[in-house]
Motif scaffolding. Structure first.
Motif, mmCIF file in Angstrom:
data_model
loop_
_atom_site.group_PDB
_atom_site.id
_atom_site.type_symbol
_atom_site.label_atom_id
_atom_site.label_comp_id
_atom_site.label_asym_id
_atom_site.label_seq_id
_atom_site.Cartn_x
_atom_site.Cartn_y
_atom_site.Cartn_z
ATOM 1 N N GLN A 193 115.050 -41.783 82.830
ATOM 2 C CA GLN A 193 114.764 -43.020 82.101
ATOM 3 C C GLN A 193 115.424 -44.225 82.752
ATOM 4 O OE1 GLN A 193 115.326 -41.483 77.840
ATOM 5 N NE2 GLN A 193 114.390 -43.496 77.539
ATOM 6 N N VAL A 194 116.714 -44.055 83.152
ATOM 7 C CA VAL A 194 117.380 -45.218 83.781
ATOM 8 C C VAL A 194 116.799 -45.496 85.167
ATOM 9 C CG1 VAL A 194 119.511 -45.222 82.435
ATOM 10 C CG2 VAL A 194 119.385 -43.815 84.498
ATOM 11 N N ILE A 195 116.349 -44.461 85.859
ATOM 12 C CA ILE A 195 115.680 -44.668 87.156
ATOM 13 C C ILE A 195 114.441 -45.542 86.953
ATOM 14 C CG2 ILE A 195 114.274 -43.527 88.928
ATOM 15 C CD1 ILE A 195 116.242 -41.184 88.829
ATOM 16 N N ALA B 153 114.035 -47.744 90.280
ATOM 17 C CA ALA B 153 114.528 -46.927 91.387
ATOM 18 C C ALA B 153 113.534 -45.776 91.605
ATOM 19 C CB ALA B 153 115.910 -46.385 91.057
ATOM 20 N N LYS C 210 113.783 -47.542 84.404
ATOM 21 C CA LYS C 210 114.189 -48.874 83.937
ATOM 22 C C LYS C 210 114.599 -49.782 85.102
ATOM 23 C CE LYS C 210 117.776 -50.966 81.084
ATOM 24 N NZ LYS C 210 118.935 -50.702 80.233
ATOM 25 N N HIS C 211 115.281 -49.185 86.099
ATOM 26 C CA HIS C 211 115.772 -50.000 87.218
ATOM 27 C C HIS C 211 114.804 -49.998 88.403
ATOM 28 C CE1 HIS C 211 119.697 -51.050 85.596
ATOM 29 N NE2 HIS C 211 119.730 -49.840 85.066
#
Lengths: 159, 159, 159
Positions: free
Chosen positions: C93-95, C100, C97-98
């Protein structure tokens, strides 16, 4: 003039024993007159966290990671025999008994020896860590900076 | 006369599979005519422990570490799928099936090939391990000796 | 003509975060015009497994390993905070979001950049993995090939 030898450690691990190994090698290399860089990425960033960071507004996932990850060098778990915190206590006791250096002392020594402590900005973003939460006098950089150092390095290690 | 190439492995891990990888690379490099050193530190020291060490008087913490850590290359756990000892049994069965070498055989081969097996004296102190408990023909040294080897090394690995 | 610099990664780990670190470094080095090799051994081979491999006749132990090990880059666990699969979901999820790259995207990029993805034949034998189960355009080799690359390498890492 001869060029200085260099040691470049990628510190991926956030385990007390592995971080200790990284900082002992780094401090040894600096005493040996190497130019030394420790590039902290992923869980290795936890070694650089302040014990009492300022309050920061964060999103939900960032708050979860911040809460679950240990805050600073003194609170890291062992990679083996952690036993819910007993292991780190035992290690710290034998460190004291043998007049060896604790991890926070090794980090301090690294800063005194002007070892370049780098925090990986890409993984800081992923884990939701901000510059205000990390120790002072840290360098912020990415994989390109690591490679520029390491490609002519003498001792390159991934820990 | 051309100088020999060198391979320097820091063996931090005490897991069967990682130690096996270290010794396969080291034995390969020696066959390739490299000068090879394996520097055993922290849990990697367990690969060098004798199965039947002499009785030694130790302090309380040292006895605890000695009791909890595996005694010798044959008893190491796997880093993954250890499953309370099932994993190492399965690995040893497939090693046998494929006529590959077990870890104790790889260690023996390393000694025959005159690979320099070094035990880190600083972490021996921390974990309460004594020379009488480790295999014969081991070298005892610290981080300075490692760096002297590694700074001009060809293949430097931290395992 | 100047010789190209080289980066040689031994990828032993099959953890999402460590494999991600390996592929980020490798892709960075390739963008930096290094010749790059990732030598997948032990659990690192799981990053190369196809999601839907053809049916293969295997022995009992080989079937057990195949069943217990994750099939492909997208299914790898985290080395820390795996929390029964919650951790990898949070990281993905953070990948996202950013903006990446996920691990499967990093592997695809490595293939586009012509990074040499090598599978260690010896450990494939041990874990019962066959060429039909791994991604296309992989090289198959052993420790001798690794050493031939690494002994003149610039950045050698064991991950």
């Amino acid at each position: 003039m001869e060029q200085k030898k260099t040691t470049n450690v990628i510190l991926f691990s956030g385990d007390y024993d592995k971080v200790m190994a990284a900082y002992i090698i780094a401090n040894g290399a600096a005493a040996y007159d190497h130019e030394v860089t420790i590039f902290h990425t992923f869980w290795g960033l936890n070694a650089l966290r302040k014990e009492h960071p300022p309050e920061l507004k964060k999103g939900f996932l960032e708050r979860q990671f911040a809460r679950m990850m240990p805050r600073g060098a003194d609170r890291l778990p062992l990679s083996k025999l952690n036993m819910n915190g007993m292991g780190p206590k035992m290690i710290k006791q034998v460190i004291k008994k043998h007049n060896a250096m604790t991890l926070p002392q090794l980090v301090e020594m690294a800063q005194e020896q002007e070892i370049n402590l780098v925090a990986c900005t890409m993984t800081m973003d992923l884990l939701g860590l901000r510059q205000e939460e990390l120790l002072d006098d840290i360098t912020y950089a990415g994989v390109a900076a690591y490679l520029a150092d390491a490609e002519d390095g003498n001792v390159n290690l991934f820990i």
